[in-house]
Design a protein around this motif. Structure first.
Motif, PDB file in Angstrom:
ATOM      1  N   LEU A  12       3.495   7.934   3.885  1.00  0.00           N
ATOM      2  CA  LEU A  12       3.689   7.610   5.296  1.00  0.00           C
ATOM      3  C   LEU A  12       2.723   8.399   6.184  1.00  0.00           C
ATOM      4  N   GLY A  13       2.357   9.598   5.743  1.00  0.00           N
ATOM      5  CA  GLY A  13       1.363  10.376   6.479  1.00  0.00           C
ATOM      6  C   GLY A  13       0.033   9.653   6.538  1.00  0.00           C
ATOM      7  N   ILE A  14      -0.368   9.038   5.416  1.00  0.00           N
ATOM      8  CA  ILE A  14      -1.599   8.242   5.395  1.00  0.00           C
ATOM      9  C   ILE A  14      -1.413   6.981   6.236  1.00  0.00           C
ATOM     10  N   PHE A  15      -0.274   6.344   6.089  1.00  0.00           N
ATOM     11  CA  PHE A  15       0.025   5.109   6.822  1.00  0.00           C
ATOM     12  C   PHE A  15      -0.044   5.313   8.338  1.00  0.00           C
ATOM     13  N   ARG A  16       0.473   6.447   8.822  1.00  0.00           N
ATOM     14  CA  ARG A  16       0.500   6.729  10.258  1.00  0.00           C
ATOM     15  C   ARG A  16      -0.767   7.459  10.738  1.00  0.00           C
ATOM     16  N   GLY A  17      -1.706   7.723   9.846  1.00  0.00           N
ATOM     17  CA  GLY A  17      -2.940   8.378  10.245  1.00  0.00           C
ATOM     18  C   GLY A  17      -2.848   9.882  10.351  1.00  0.00           C
ATOM     19  N   ARG A  18      -1.752  10.463   9.877  1.00  0.00           N
ATOM     20  CA  ARG A  18      -1.591  11.923   9.919  1.00  0.00           C
ATOM     21  C   ARG A  18      -2.389  12.602   8.825  1.00  0.00           C
ATOM     22  N   LEU A  19      -2.567  11.942   7.697  1.00  0.00           N
ATOM     23  CA  LEU A  19      -3.294  12.491   6.561  1.00  0.00           C
ATOM     24  C   LEU A  19      -4.495  11.624   6.224  1.00  0.00           C
ATOM     25  N   GLN A  20      -5.584  12.275   5.829  1.00  0.00           N
ATOM     26  CA  GLN A  20      -6.722  11.583   5.264  1.00  0.00           C
ATOM     27  C   GLN A  20      -6.608  11.644   3.735  1.00  0.00           C
TER      28      GLN A  20
ATOM     29  N   LEU B  49      -5.941   9.853  -9.954  1.00  0.00           N
ATOM     30  CA  LEU B  49      -5.240  10.004  -8.687  1.00  0.00           C
ATOM     31  C   LEU B  49      -6.123   9.591  -7.512  1.00  0.00           C
ATOM     32  N   LYS B  50      -7.386   9.972  -7.553  1.00  0.00           N
ATOM     33  CA  LYS B  50      -8.306   9.602  -6.468  1.00  0.00           C
ATOM     34  C   LYS B  50      -8.475   8.091  -6.379  1.00  0.00           C
ATOM     35  N   VAL B  51      -8.566   7.436  -7.520  1.00  0.00           N
ATOM     36  CA  VAL B  51      -8.702   5.976  -7.523  1.00  0.00           C
ATOM     37  C   VAL B  51      -7.455   5.328  -6.924  1.00  0.00           C
ATOM     38  N   GLN B  52      -6.276   5.771  -7.343  1.00  0.00           N
ATOM     39  CA  GLN B  52      -5.038   5.145  -6.881  1.00  0.00           C
ATOM     40  C   GLN B  52      -4.804   5.358  -5.388  1.00  0.00           C
ATOM     41  N   ILE B  53      -4.975   6.585  -4.922  1.00  0.00           N
ATOM     42  CA  ILE B  53      -4.744   6.874  -3.505  1.00  0.00           C
ATOM     43  C   ILE B  53      -5.833   6.239  -2.648  1.00  0.00           C
ATOM     44  N   SER B  54      -7.084   6.355  -3.071  1.00  0.00           N
ATOM     45  CA  SER B  54      -8.197   5.827  -2.280  1.00  0.00           C
ATOM     46  C   SER B  54      -8.126   4.315  -2.163  1.00  0.00           C
ATOM     47  N   SER B  55      -7.871   3.630  -3.274  1.00  0.00           N
ATOM     48  CA  SER B  55      -7.837   2.168  -3.241  1.00  0.00           C
ATOM     49  C   SER B  55      -6.700   1.664  -2.364  1.00  0.00           C
ATOM     50  N   ALA B  56      -5.529   2.303  -2.433  1.00  0.00           N
ATOM     51  CA  ALA B  56      -4.406   1.882  -1.597  1.00  0.00           C
ATOM     52  C   ALA B  56      -4.686   2.150  -0.123  1.00  0.00           C
ATOM     53  N   ALA B  57      -5.313   3.294   0.182  1.00  0.00           N
ATOM     54  CA  ALA B  57      -5.638   3.616   1.573  1.00  0.00           C
ATOM     55  C   ALA B  57      -6.689   2.658   2.122  1.00  0.00           C
ATOM     56  N   VAL B  58      -7.690   2.333   1.303  1.00  0.00           N
ATOM     57  CA  VAL B  58      -8.727   1.387   1.724  1.00  0.00           C
ATOM     58  C   VAL B  58      -8.126   0.000   1.917  1.00  0.00           C
ATOM     59  N   PHE B  59      -7.272  -0.412   0.994  1.00  0.00           N
ATOM     60  CA  PHE B  59      -6.601  -1.709   1.116  1.00  0.00           C
ATOM     61  C   PHE B  59      -5.798  -1.776   2.412  1.00  0.00           C
ATOM     62  N   LEU B  60      -5.080  -0.708   2.719  1.00  0.00           N
ATOM     63  CA  LEU B  60      -4.284  -0.646   3.941  1.00  0.00           C
ATOM     64  C   LEU B  60      -5.162  -0.805   5.174  1.00  0.00           C
ATOM     65  N   ALA B  61      -6.274  -0.083   5.203  1.00  0.00           N
ATOM     66  CA  ALA B  61      -7.163  -0.129   6.371  1.00  0.00           C
ATOM     67  C   ALA B  61      -7.824  -1.492   6.524  1.00  0.00           C
ATOM     68  N   LEU B  62      -8.288  -2.062   5.423  1.00  0.00           N
ATOM     69  CA  LEU B  62      -8.997  -3.351   5.495  1.00  0.00           C
ATOM     70  C   LEU B  62      -8.071  -4.518   5.785  1.00  0.00           C
ATOM     71  N   SER B  63      -6.794  -4.382   5.481  1.00  0.00           N
ATOM     72  CA  SER B  63      -5.849  -5.487   5.692  1.00  0.00           C
ATOM     73  C   SER B  63      -5.375  -5.578   7.139  1.00  0.00           C
ATOM     74  N   ARG B  64      -5.642  -4.563   7.923  1.00  0.00           N
ATOM     75  CA  ARG B  64      -5.170  -4.556   9.305  1.00  0.00           C
ATOM     76  C   ARG B  64      -6.102  -5.336  10.213  1.00  0.00           C
ATOM     77  N   ARG B  65      -5.534  -6.222  11.002  1.00  0.00           N
ATOM     78  CA  ARG B  65      -6.299  -6.982  11.982  1.00  0.00           C
ATOM     79  C   ARG B  65      -6.526  -6.112  13.214  1.00  0.00           C
ATOM     80  N   ILE B  66      -7.763  -5.942  13.582  1.00  0.00           N
ATOM     81  CA  ILE B  66      -8.109  -5.087  14.731  1.00  0.00           C
ATOM     82  C   ILE B  66      -8.391  -5.948  15.960  1.00  0.00           C
TER      83      ILE B  66
ATOM     84  N   ALA C  69       0.825  -1.201   0.000  1.00  0.00           N
ATOM     85  CA  ALA C  69       0.000   0.000   0.000  1.00  0.00           C
ATOM     86  C   ALA C  69       0.865   1.259   0.000  1.00  0.00           C
ATOM     87  N   ILE C  70       1.916   1.286   0.812  1.00  0.00           N
ATOM     88  CA  ILE C  70       2.805   2.446   0.858  1.00  0.00           C
ATOM     89  C   ILE C  70       3.470   2.668  -0.491  1.00  0.00           C
ATOM     90  N   ASP C  71       3.941   1.601  -1.113  1.00  0.00           N
ATOM     91  CA  ASP C  71       4.593   1.698  -2.414  1.00  0.00           C
ATOM     92  C   ASP C  71       3.630   2.239  -3.470  1.00  0.00           C
TER      93      ASP C  71
END
Length: 340
Positions: free
Chosen positions: A282-290, A323-340, A267-269
């Motif tokens: 990394l800002g998105i990854f760490r929750g600093r950016l939406q 750009l919206k598709v690429q950033i949004s899909s990667a951010a959504v993938f990152l969020a959904l892949s995390r075990r809570i 997702a970061i890549d």
């Protein structure tokens, strides 16, 4: 040939469709469920065998075109032989926007992996597989349902790979990242010194002073976060090619990347490639950016020009949508892949 503008609008619209989100939480919606029921003997016979029949992504000759074909096991009650091939091939290219054959399945479901570690997606009781022909084992049920939704919303006249960004990211995380992790990190760090947020428009030039002021307003808060997060002050440059950052900051960022799991690094890549900025990723990854805030920073200079000279239809609007598709899909993938 399909109109690229129309295809991109459909792609963006599909990501914003509330019915897709609803399908992730409602097991019976659009025939998505958390477990695939066992097929009846009649279904098994009709399918030509047990549920081990599969839909497969095939890796090609390497490089960027590795995912260039998909295979569907042909139903056959008899063992395959050289004179009786067990698969049919259809062209597959995630990035070209091509349409692949016709939809060959009716029902999409999700179920827990056989070993109890992860979740898989089923197409008519056939396991969805990765390029190396292994089951697409996903870390969370939420991600499995999201990818199932991508397959469920394919049209009957053809499968459109460009509307399945989560599927592409999953294949990248499961197959490519484990094999090329050091190279991915090396590539990200090689581009780090030329990061978008380190390049500052000249303040003393009448043509760029307004852009500089907007960068100070919008980007400086992210740079302040970077300093507080990693303990090193970023160095800014007026050159388009950037310059050398502090070795301590470089080492800290590299260590962070090394400690990510495969889904996180994929997702970061993807976000860094779309944003031309590892810091924004990394800002998105760490929750600093939406998502919207990240897109605003990425497009800051171009939007400034659009505000001054106007938007070019068929150009700027497609760039924004992509750009919206690429950033949004990667951010959504990152969020959904995390075990809570």
């Amino acid at each position: 040939m399909a109109n690229p503008s129309l295809l991109m609008r459909k792609t963006l619209k599909s990501l914003r469709n509330p019915s897709i989100l609803a399908s992730l939480s409602t097991s019976h919606s659009r025939r998505l469920s958390s477990a695939a029921p066992a097929p009846s003997p009649a279904q098994t016979q009709a399918d030509g065998g047990p549920s081990s029949s599969s839909f497969e992504f095939s890796g090609g000759g390497g490089g960027d075109k590795a995912d260039d074909a998909i295979y569907v096991r042909a139903p056959s009650p008899k063992p395959a032989s050289a004179s009786d091939p067990s698969s049919v091939t259809m062209p597959m290219a995630f990035m070209t926007g091509s349409i692949v054959g016709k939809r060959f399945y009716k029902q999409v479901t999700t179920r827990e992996a056989d070993d109890g570690n992860g979740w898989t997606v089923m197409l008519d009781y056939r396991t969805l597989k990765t390029p190396s022909k292994r089951p697409l084992k996903l870390p969370t049920l939420a991600l499995a349902k999201a990818i199932a939704a991508e397959w469920e919303y394919q049209q009957t006249d053809g499968i459109r790979p460009f509307t399945m960004p989560l599927m592409k990211l999953a294949c990248t995380a499961l197959e490519r990242v484990p094999l090329t992790r050091p190279k991915i990190i090396e590539h990200l760090m090689k581009k780090f010194n030329q990061d978008l947020v380190f390049c500052r428009a000249p303040e003393d030039n009448v043509l760029t002073s307004d852009v500089h002021d907007r960068q100070v307003e919008k980007i400086d808060p992210l740079l302040d976060w970077l300093k507080s997060e990693f303990g090193f002050q970023p160095v800014l440059y007026s050159s388009f090619f950037g310059g050398k950052q502090d070795e301590g900051l470089i080492k800290a960022i590299e260590n962070l990347l090394k400690n990510t799991d495969d889904c996180e690094l994929a997702a970061i890549d993807a976000m860094a490639a779309a944003a031309h900025s590892l810091v924004i990723a990394l800002g998105i990854f760490r929750g600093r950016l939406q998502i919207e805030g990240a897109i605003e920073l990425i497009r800051l200079e171009e939007d400034f020009q659009v505000d001054r000279w106007g938007l070019v239809e068929g150009g700027h609007d497609l760039d924004i949508a992509d750009l919206k598709v690429q950033i949004s899909s990667a951010a959504v993938f990152l969020a959904l892949s995390r075990r809570i």
